[in-house]
Enzyme design. Structure first.
Site, PDB file in Angstrom:
ATOM      1  N   GLU A 282       0.834  -1.200   0.000  1.00  0.00           N
ATOM      2  CA  GLU A 282       0.000   0.000   0.000  1.00  0.00           C
ATOM      3  C   GLU A 282       0.874   1.258   0.000  1.00  0.00           C
ATOM      4  O   GLU A 282       0.528   2.269  -0.638  1.00  0.00           O
ATOM      5  CB  GLU A 282      -0.933  -0.002   1.206  1.00  0.00           C
ATOM      6  CG  GLU A 282      -1.991  -1.093   1.160  1.00  0.00           C
ATOM      7  CD  GLU A 282      -2.869  -1.019  -0.073  1.00  0.00           C
ATOM      8  OE1 GLU A 282      -3.306   0.101  -0.426  1.00  0.00           O
ATOM      9  OE2 GLU A 282      -3.118  -2.068  -0.699  1.00  0.00           O
ATOM     10  N   TRP A 285       1.894   1.602  -3.507  1.00  0.00           N
ATOM     11  CA  TRP A 285       0.792   2.113  -4.339  1.00  0.00           C
ATOM     12  C   TRP A 285       0.730   3.638  -4.243  1.00  0.00           C
ATOM     13  O   TRP A 285       0.467   4.329  -5.232  1.00  0.00           O
ATOM     14  CB  TRP A 285      -0.536   1.487  -3.918  1.00  0.00           C
ATOM     15  CG  TRP A 285      -1.716   2.008  -4.686  1.00  0.00           C
ATOM     16  CD1 TRP A 285      -2.543   3.028  -4.329  1.00  0.00           C
ATOM     17  CD2 TRP A 285      -2.185   1.557  -5.964  1.00  0.00           C
ATOM     18  NE1 TRP A 285      -3.504   3.226  -5.288  1.00  0.00           N
ATOM     19  CE2 TRP A 285      -3.311   2.343  -6.291  1.00  0.00           C
ATOM     20  CE3 TRP A 285      -1.774   0.548  -6.837  1.00  0.00           C
ATOM     21  CZ2 TRP A 285      -4.023   2.156  -7.486  1.00  0.00           C
ATOM     22  CZ3 TRP A 285      -2.489   0.369  -8.024  1.00  0.00           C
ATOM     23  CH2 TRP A 285      -3.593   1.160  -8.331  1.00  0.00           C
ATOM     24  N   TRP A 313     -21.814  10.719 -19.006  1.00  0.00           N
ATOM     25  CA  TRP A 313     -22.174  11.014 -17.620  1.00  0.00           C
ATOM     26  C   TRP A 313     -23.524  11.705 -17.532  1.00  0.00           C
ATOM     27  O   TRP A 313     -23.913  12.443 -18.436  1.00  0.00           O
ATOM     28  CB  TRP A 313     -21.102  11.901 -16.971  1.00  0.00           C
ATOM     29  CG  TRP A 313     -19.717  11.332 -16.995  1.00  0.00           C
ATOM     30  CD1 TRP A 313     -18.641  11.819 -17.672  1.00  0.00           C
ATOM     31  CD2 TRP A 313     -19.252  10.165 -16.297  1.00  0.00           C
ATOM     32  NE1 TRP A 313     -17.535  11.037 -17.443  1.00  0.00           N
ATOM     33  CE2 TRP A 313     -17.884  10.018 -16.602  1.00  0.00           C
ATOM     34  CE3 TRP A 313     -19.859   9.237 -15.446  1.00  0.00           C
ATOM     35  CZ2 TRP A 313     -17.106   8.984 -16.091  1.00  0.00           C
ATOM     36  CZ3 TRP A 313     -19.090   8.209 -14.936  1.00  0.00           C
ATOM     37  CH2 TRP A 313     -17.741   8.088 -15.256  1.00  0.00           C
ATOM     38  N   ASN A 348     -11.037   2.564   3.893  1.00  0.00           N
ATOM     39  CA  ASN A 348     -10.578   2.287   2.529  1.00  0.00           C
ATOM     40  C   ASN A 348     -11.568   1.463   1.713  1.00  0.00           C
ATOM     41  O   ASN A 348     -11.888   1.792   0.569  1.00  0.00           O
ATOM     42  CB  ASN A 348      -9.227   1.571   2.583  1.00  0.00           C
ATOM     43  CG  ASN A 348      -8.737   1.161   1.211  1.00  0.00           C
ATOM     44  OD1 ASN A 348      -8.397   1.998   0.401  1.00  0.00           O
ATOM     45  ND2 ASN A 348      -8.721  -0.136   0.944  1.00  0.00           N
ATOM     46  N   TRP A 366     -16.675  10.898 -12.266  1.00  0.00           N
ATOM     47  CA  TRP A 366     -15.776  10.636 -11.142  1.00  0.00           C
ATOM     48  C   TRP A 366     -15.107  11.903 -10.632  1.00  0.00           C
ATOM     49  O   TRP A 366     -14.757  11.996  -9.452  1.00  0.00           O
ATOM     50  CB  TRP A 366     -14.711   9.612 -11.526  1.00  0.00           C
ATOM     51  CG  TRP A 366     -13.808  10.011 -12.651  1.00  0.00           C
ATOM     52  CD1 TRP A 366     -13.968   9.730 -13.983  1.00  0.00           C
ATOM     53  CD2 TRP A 366     -12.590  10.764 -12.565  1.00  0.00           C
ATOM     54  NE1 TRP A 366     -12.941  10.261 -14.722  1.00  0.00           N
ATOM     55  CE2 TRP A 366     -12.074  10.903 -13.871  1.00  0.00           C
ATOM     56  CE3 TRP A 366     -11.888  11.341 -11.507  1.00  0.00           C
ATOM     57  CZ2 TRP A 366     -10.903  11.580 -14.160  1.00  0.00           C
ATOM     58  CZ3 TRP A 366     -10.710  12.030 -11.778  1.00  0.00           C
ATOM     59  CH2 TRP A 366     -10.230  12.132 -13.102  1.00  0.00           C
ATOM     60  N   TRP A 389      -9.705   7.384  -7.738  1.00  0.00           N
ATOM     61  CA  TRP A 389     -11.005   7.581  -8.388  1.00  0.00           C
ATOM     62  C   TRP A 389     -10.981   7.031  -9.816  1.00  0.00           C
ATOM     63  O   TRP A 389     -11.952   6.409 -10.276  1.00  0.00           O
ATOM     64  CB  TRP A 389     -11.385   9.061  -8.369  1.00  0.00           C
ATOM     65  CG  TRP A 389     -12.108   9.432  -7.110  1.00  0.00           C
ATOM     66  CD1 TRP A 389     -11.569   9.924  -5.962  1.00  0.00           C
ATOM     67  CD2 TRP A 389     -13.510   9.287  -6.857  1.00  0.00           C
ATOM     68  NE1 TRP A 389     -12.543  10.102  -5.014  1.00  0.00           N
ATOM     69  CE2 TRP A 389     -13.743   9.727  -5.535  1.00  0.00           C
ATOM     70  CE3 TRP A 389     -14.589   8.839  -7.616  1.00  0.00           C
ATOM     71  CZ2 TRP A 389     -15.024   9.727  -4.955  1.00  0.00           C
ATOM     72  CZ3 TRP A 389     -15.856   8.843  -7.051  1.00  0.00           C
ATOM     73  CH2 TRP A 389     -16.063   9.282  -5.737  1.00  0.00           C
TER      74      TRP A 389
END
Length: 490
Positions: A282, A285, A313, A348, A366, A389
């Protein structure tokens, strides 16, 4: 024009930004190594083309600067606060003190990177030395490139490369004492108005910003949460996440310190190696997101995979408002959004669920969700926020496929089976049996009555039918597929 000659006795400026700590701070260490007096300064620059911090981030910044000022005072230094254009304030400080060098830890977001480079170029032309370091990431962007010489776009090869090449710096505690710097007037932090008023919405923020708070959070996580991290991090009712993300964002703790603490716990046998490895992944990441943003500056604004900009959208203000307020009628979604508003944080796993709901159940862009998170998260980070996102939206690098659409009911039942998380944040459902808590509209009328739940009154009915919304989302995906095929044909 400010022009200075190099002077072995002149003070040097230590320009704090998102490195609000004394330990493991390379810019501080190098400034101290000069043997010159150090002028610690923080500039609050809101007009430099860099994205302005959200309200929750400003709340954190206020507390973190106070903590840093206290730490510096304990070692004989004063944190100089200046508000306004960063270059203007730095030049003022140079004129006031005769400083001839600036030490800083770099910011790698594209706009900040460009601004800092321009400032350094102009100052160097006037004889001011500017030295920058990496104090925020495991590896400096640009130091990890693939076999073709380009940036990694897939996480696993990036992780392997970082593990193989990156070297942890030696741990340092920072100088025990500062001294010799001239007194310089600065702003009063209270005048910056970073803490919310009218109203003060931060009453539920249970955080300890600052370096000491970051160290305490790391110790607590390694001794309590890390042992069950791989599974527990998906259970929002459990205290298994690290809660380190805001401390990392504001540089109150170096990510290498977190990595080494996890590795040391595994080496000591207090946690299983796979738990430590999951946490370290993590951390990597986080680096992956930062490297992507550095190399691809449009990540916050445009789909990384450009065909996804063709997504049709919907404009749904009522749906967006219900989502932000935690009134969608889907308990796991609403619990997450209420947790966010109340605490400045969201678990999370729940972040993925609420993001999927906005993007796929409501078919809302988003970028609107990312902007809401930016304003309300204490750990709002441009790279991580944008990348995560886009990961949910299917448009990012190494993203989850768009057709992976979370069912908010089954997600709640799987990861919050006893509904402890939901009932904590949605007191309207506190008396509802757990078997119905994730889909209260399916509960028998007598169960709702006995639990004090009146759908549409005390708690909303679902604002969208998930099965139909899923079909609508998959139909929208065909637009992207067609765009991809057209591009391939060209």
């Amino acid at each position: 024009m400010t022009t200075k000659a190099q002077d072995g006795s002149a003070p040097v400026i230590l320009w704090f930004r998102r490195d609000l700590r004394l330990a493991d701070n390379p810019a501080l260490n190098q400034a101290y190594a000069t043997g010159r007096p150090i002028l610690p300064v923080y500039t609050h620059d809101e007009g430099a083309g860099v994205r302005a911090a959200g309200a929750a981030s400003l709340w954190w910044l206020d507390k973190s600067l106070r903590a840093l000022a206290t730490s510096l005072a304990g070692r004989g230094a004063t944190l100089i606060l200046r508000r306004g254009d960063a270059e203007t304030q730095l030049r003022r400080l140079i004129d006031e003190t005769g400083a001839d060098a600036i030490f800083l830890n770099r910011l790698f977001e594209p706009a900040a990177w460009t601004r800092d480079a321009d400032i350094a170029h102009r100052l160097k032309a006037d004889g001011i030395e500017c030295r920058g370091f990496n104090g925020s990431l495991l590896a400096r962007p640009g130091s990890l490139l693939n076999g073709s010489g380009g940036p990694y776009k897939v996480f696993t090869p990036f992780m392997k490369a970082l593990r193989a090449r990156a070297e942890p710096p030696a741990h340092t505690n920072g100088p025990r004492a500062f001294g010799g710097a001239p007194h310089v007037a600065g702003d009063d932090l209270d005048d910056w108005g970073l803490h919310p008023t009218r109203p003060d919405w931060s009453g539920g923020f249970d955080w300890a910003p600052g370096e000491d708070g970051g160290i305490a959070a790391l110790h607590r996580f390694v001794t309590e949460g890390l042992k069950d991290y791989a599974d527990g991090r998906d259970r929002p009712a459990q205290a298994a996440t690290s809660r380190l993300s805001p401390h990392l964002h504001f540089g109150e703790i170096n990510p290498w310190r977190a990595w080494i603490a996890a590795r040391d716990a595994a080496d000591a046998g207090t946690v299983a190696p796979d738990q430590a490895d999951k946490f370290i992944a993590e951390l990597i990441w986080r680096d992956f997101s930062a490297h992507l943003l550095h190399h691809f500056p449009t990540l916050p604004d445009k789909a990384f995979r450009p065909e996804y900009d063709a997504m049709p959208w919907r404009e749904d203000e009522a749906g967006f408002t219900a989502w932000t307020r935690g009134l969608t009628g889907y308990p796991i979604v609403d619990a997450g959004m209420r947790e966010l508003w109340a605490t400045g944080m969201m678990h999370n796993r729940v972040r993925m669920i609420v993001a999927s709901f906005l993007i796929k159940d409501l078919l809302i862009d988003w970028r609107r969700g990312e902007a809401w998170f930016w304003d309300t998260l204490v750990d709002a980070d441009l790279a991580s926020n944008s990348q995560n996102w886009q990961w949910v939206a299917g448009s990012g690098a190494d993203a989850s496929p768009y057709f992976r659409i979370f069912n908010p009911v089954t997600q709640g039942q799987k990861f919050d089976a006893e509904a402890r998380y939901v009932k904590r944040w949605i007191p309207e459902l506190a008396r509802l049996p757990a078997r119905w808590a994730h889909a209260p509209w399916e509960a028998p009328p007598e169960v709702l009555r006995d639990s004090g739940v009146r759908l549409g009154a005390t708690y909303p009915r679902p604002i969208v039918d998930h099965a139909r919304a899923r079909d609508r989302a998959l139909a929208a995906l065909k637009t992207v597929t067609a765009e991809r095929q057209d591009a391939a044909a060209d």
